[in-house]
Design an enzyme around this catalytic site. Structure first.
Site, mmCIF file in Angstrom:
data_model
loop_
_atom_site.group_PDB
_atom_site.id
_atom_site.type_symbol
_atom_site.label_atom_id
_atom_site.label_comp_id
_atom_site.label_asym_id
_atom_site.label_seq_id
_atom_site.Cartn_x
_atom_site.Cartn_y
_atom_site.Cartn_z
ATOM 1 N N ASP A 1 2.702 -6.737 2.541
ATOM 2 C CA ASP A 1 1.523 -5.955 2.942
ATOM 3 C C ASP A 1 1.992 -4.633 3.559
ATOM 4 O O ASP A 1 1.423 -4.160 4.547
ATOM 5 C CB ASP A 1 0.643 -6.755 3.913
ATOM 6 C CG ASP A 1 -0.670 -6.036 4.240
ATOM 7 O OD1 ASP A 1 -1.005 -5.066 3.535
ATOM 8 O OD2 ASP A 1 -1.335 -6.434 5.210
ATOM 9 N N ASN B 1 -6.839 0.492 -2.062
ATOM 10 C CA ASN B 1 -7.510 1.249 -1.000
ATOM 11 C C ASN B 1 -6.871 2.617 -0.781
ATOM 12 O O ASN B 1 -6.502 2.991 0.326
ATOM 13 C CB ASN B 1 -7.554 0.455 0.318
ATOM 14 C CG ASN B 1 -6.181 0.056 0.815
ATOM 15 O OD1 ASN B 1 -5.234 -0.022 0.050
ATOM 16 N ND2 ASN B 1 -6.058 -0.196 2.104
ATOM 17 N N HIS C 1 1.382 4.015 8.124
ATOM 18 C CA HIS C 1 0.546 5.074 8.708
ATOM 19 C C HIS C 1 1.510 5.989 9.447
ATOM 20 O O HIS C 1 2.606 5.556 9.832
ATOM 21 C CB HIS C 1 -0.461 4.488 9.701
ATOM 22 C CG HIS C 1 -1.444 3.553 9.074
ATOM 23 N ND1 HIS C 1 -2.527 3.983 8.348
ATOM 24 C CD2 HIS C 1 -1.507 2.195 9.061
ATOM 25 C CE1 HIS C 1 -3.221 2.936 7.918
ATOM 26 N NE2 HIS C 1 -2.614 1.834 8.326
ATOM 27 N N HIS D 1 0.881 -1.175 0.000
ATOM 28 C CA HIS D 1 0.000 0.000 0.000
ATOM 29 C C HIS D 1 0.919 1.226 0.000
ATOM 30 O O HIS D 1 1.565 1.489 1.008
ATOM 31 C CB HIS D 1 -0.870 0.028 1.260
ATOM 32 C CG HIS D 1 -1.686 -1.210 1.468
ATOM 33 N ND1 HIS D 1 -2.996 -1.330 1.060
ATOM 34 C CD2 HIS D 1 -1.383 -2.402 2.054
ATOM 35 C CE1 HIS D 1 -3.458 -2.534 1.390
ATOM 36 N NE2 HIS D 1 -2.489 -3.204 1.993
ATOM 37 N N PHE D 2 0.986 1.904 -1.144
ATOM 38 C CA PHE D 2 1.881 3.067 -1.230
ATOM 39 C C PHE D 2 1.105 4.384 -1.106
ATOM 40 O O PHE D 2 1.664 5.457 -1.261
ATOM 41 C CB PHE D 2 2.726 3.010 -2.508
ATOM 42 C CG PHE D 2 3.887 2.019 -2.442
ATOM 43 C CD1 PHE D 2 4.199 1.325 -1.274
ATOM 44 C CD2 PHE D 2 4.690 1.801 -3.561
ATOM 45 C CE1 PHE D 2 5.273 0.426 -1.219
ATOM 46 C CE2 PHE D 2 5.777 0.917 -3.517
ATOM 47 C CZ PHE D 2 6.066 0.226 -2.341
ATOM 48 N N ARG D 3 -0.213 4.284 -0.897
ATOM 49 C CA ARG D 3 -1.045 5.403 -0.401
ATOM 50 C C ARG D 3 -1.319 6.533 -1.373
ATOM 51 O O ARG D 3 -1.829 7.571 -0.958
ATOM 52 C CB ARG D 3 -0.423 6.005 0.860
ATOM 53 C CG ARG D 3 -0.114 5.035 1.980
ATOM 54 C CD ARG D 3 -1.328 4.280 2.414
ATOM 55 N NE ARG D 3 -1.146 3.573 3.672
ATOM 56 C CZ ARG D 3 -1.926 2.556 4.032
ATOM 57 N NH1 ARG D 3 -2.904 2.126 3.248
ATOM 58 N NH2 ARG D 3 -1.733 1.955 5.187
ATOM 59 N N HIS E 1 -2.140 -12.758 2.966
ATOM 60 C CA HIS E 1 -1.710 -12.757 4.375
ATOM 61 C C HIS E 1 -2.398 -13.751 5.306
ATOM 62 O O HIS E 1 -3.107 -13.360 6.228
ATOM 63 C CB HIS E 1 -1.764 -11.353 4.972
ATOM 64 C CG HIS E 1 -2.944 -10.483 4.632
ATOM 65 N ND1 HIS E 1 -4.227 -10.930 4.655
ATOM 66 C CD2 HIS E 1 -2.998 -9.177 4.288
ATOM 67 C CE1 HIS E 1 -5.015 -9.939 4.331
ATOM 68 N NE2 HIS E 1 -4.315 -8.872 4.100
HETATM 69 N N1 LIG Z 1 -2.875 -4.703 6.631
HETATM 70 C C1 LIG Z 1 -3.313 -3.687 7.336
HETATM 71 O O1 LIG Z 1 -3.375 -3.797 8.571
HETATM 72 N N2 LIG Z 1 -3.695 -2.528 6.775
HETATM 73 C C2 LIG Z 1 -3.804 -2.241 5.371
HETATM 74 C C3 LIG Z 1 -5.072 -2.750 4.797
HETATM 75 C C4 LIG Z 1 -5.146 -4.237 4.743
HETATM 76 O O2 LIG Z 1 -4.476 -4.858 3.907
HETATM 77 O O3 LIG Z 1 -5.857 -4.785 5.563
HETATM 78 C C5 LIG Z 1 -3.746 -0.737 5.150
HETATM 79 O O4 LIG Z 1 -3.916 -0.321 3.993
HETATM 80 O O5 LIG Z 1 -3.521 0.016 6.107
#
Ligand SMILES: NC(=O)N[C@@H](CC(=O)O)C(=O)O
Length: 448
Positions: A313, A97, A317, A65-67, A239
């Protein structure tokens, strides 16, 4: 113009179940020749002496997730792809997401455009499924994207797909590889209520694996597998976090023929519920890090072939967001810079061979997603290569963390192995903690 040529001398090459000494000649973007000894044919050949080092194919990380767009206070494609390169990850598959979510072709193309401008590593994306975008899903060309991502449990980004009819329609009508986040929402909600009734919002973090429980994972993974069997869909479960789920998978079929595959992530192979006391919300992930016995069973399933790939994954944050009480702290943490060093550390501890690290992090993601000409050290393949020194210890700290969020769940950990060089599409893009100013990244292509 003559193609740029590099000769890597005296490396210990880890590839296809073997470790052997040899030289690798790179011409342009590709591996031209691999042999026990190659001599430079002209003075223009750049020589890299890899004496004492190991060389492996660049890691392909199938879940990050590179946001970007929209959540750039946490991370950007530019910052995190650099961290990936420093961690030996040369290709990544990024999740939908973001904000806006990647649920239309238009939004997908916007992401490709950002990556083309700013990514330091090779890239592709997952298209996002929702309760109401089936028409759009059916327009996606499977040769353009890595696959379709469905959240069958809620997590960051509110992308829960919880309409069973829609889900069945998606499974039976798309030809995309379906990757799923499996946690049963009703089970999570009921568990959460129980702890919330007792503690309010400030639930001790150690209860996270009892809220996001084994049962929630198992129920959801079993349902997804049932649906894939019924519809013939190609399913990849992200995962795995419980021993119980590993029993749902087979090692009797070669990966290239499997219709149902599985991933395990670095944090589930490294941490256990004993770490919540010290690390708190920093190791709050969905699915949760569970018991020691789960971790052991995940290792077993990984090594006996029921689990096919290791991924990160990577889900950054900000530290401010994570420094919150349980209910308000988001789930997820950054990993791309430290995933390969962590698995090499597990090698030092006798948990996994170098050949298996390469199989699970390089070869298998390439087979599973049918990535074209990557994931192996092979003549004619892209020269995505990583040199590692297995005996050059370093400690993760604020000064060497490259994530935009500036923290790591591994802070204070000493890794024995260090990534010294990363080659991307034939270019040396990273050497001894310095990035070379080359724009070499490419969009991943697939042989489907
Ligand atoms: N793995 C996580 O705990 N968080 C991921 C979302 C996800 O893959 O559940 C996220 O985008 O923050």
């Amino acid at each position: 113009m003559k193609e740029k040529t590099t000769l890597i001398k005296n490396a210990k090459i880890i590839n296809e179940g073997k470790v052997f000494s040899g030289d690798i000649l790179i011409e342009g973007e590709y591996i031209k020749q691999i042999d026990t000894s190659i001599s430079a044919k002209s003075a223009n050949v750049k020589i890299v002496d890899a004496e004492g080092k190991y060389i492996l194919p660049g890691v392909i990380d199938d879940q990050v997730h590179f946001r970007e767009p929209g959540l750039t206070e946490k991370a950007t494609i530019e910052t995190e792809s650099r961290a990936a390169i420093a961690g030996g990850i040369t290709s990544f598959i990024e999740m939908p997401n973001t904000n806006p979510q990647t649920t239309t072709i238009e939004k997908l193309e916007e992401k490709f455009a950002i990556a083309a401008e700013t990514s330091s590593a090779n890239y592709s994306f997952m298209f996002g499924g929702t309760n109401d975008n089936l028409e759009e899903i059916l327009k996606v060309d499977k040769t353009n994207v890595a696959g379709l991502k469905l959240f069958l449990g809620s997590s960051t980004g509110n992308m829960l797909v919880d309409n069973p009819e829609v889900l069945e329609k998606i499974f039976s009508s798309t030809d995309l590889l379906i990757s799923v986040h499996c946690e049963d929402e009703a089970t999570i909600k009921a568990n959460f209520k129980k702890y919330h009734d007792e503690y309010g919002d400030d639930i001790p973090v150690k209860y996270h694996p009892l809220i996001r429980s084994e049962e929630a994972c198992y129920l959801s993974s079993s349902k997804a597998i049932q649906l894939a069997k019924k519809t013939g869909a190609r399913l990849h479960i992200f995962h795995l976090s419980t021993g119980k789920e590993t029993k749902l998978f087979s090692n009797k079929i070669p990966l290239k023929d499997k219709k149902i595959t599985a991933e395990v992530c670095i944090h589930h192979l490294w941490f256990t519920d004993e770490d919540y006391e010290k690390k708190g919300t920093l190791i709050k992930w969905n699915p949760a890090v569970k018991k020691k016995s789960d971790r052991e069973q995940l290792w077993k399933a990984l090594l006996d072939g029921r689990i096919d790939v290791i991924a990160t994954d990577h889900a950054p944050h900000t530290k401010d967001e994570k420094d919150n009480i349980y209910t308000n702290a988001p789930s997820g943490g950054p990993l791309v810079q430290h995933a390969l060093p962590a698995m090499l550390e597990m090698h030092h501890r006798g948990k996994i061979s170098l050949e298996d690290v390469v199989e699970k992090m390089c070869h298998n993601p390439a087979i599973l997603f049918q990535v074209e000409k990557r994931g192996y050290i092979k003549e004619g393949y892209f020269a995505d290569l990583v040199l590692v020194d297995l005996n050059n210890p370093w400690t993760v700290n604020k000064d060497n963390i490259l994530y935009k969020c500036g923290w790591s769940p591994f802070e204070g950990t000493t890794f024995k192995s260090r990534i010294t060089h990363t080659f991307l599409n034939g270019s040396l893009v990273y050497q001894n903690a310095e990035f070379k100013n080359v724009k070499a990244a490419k969009r991943l292509t697939f042989t489907r």
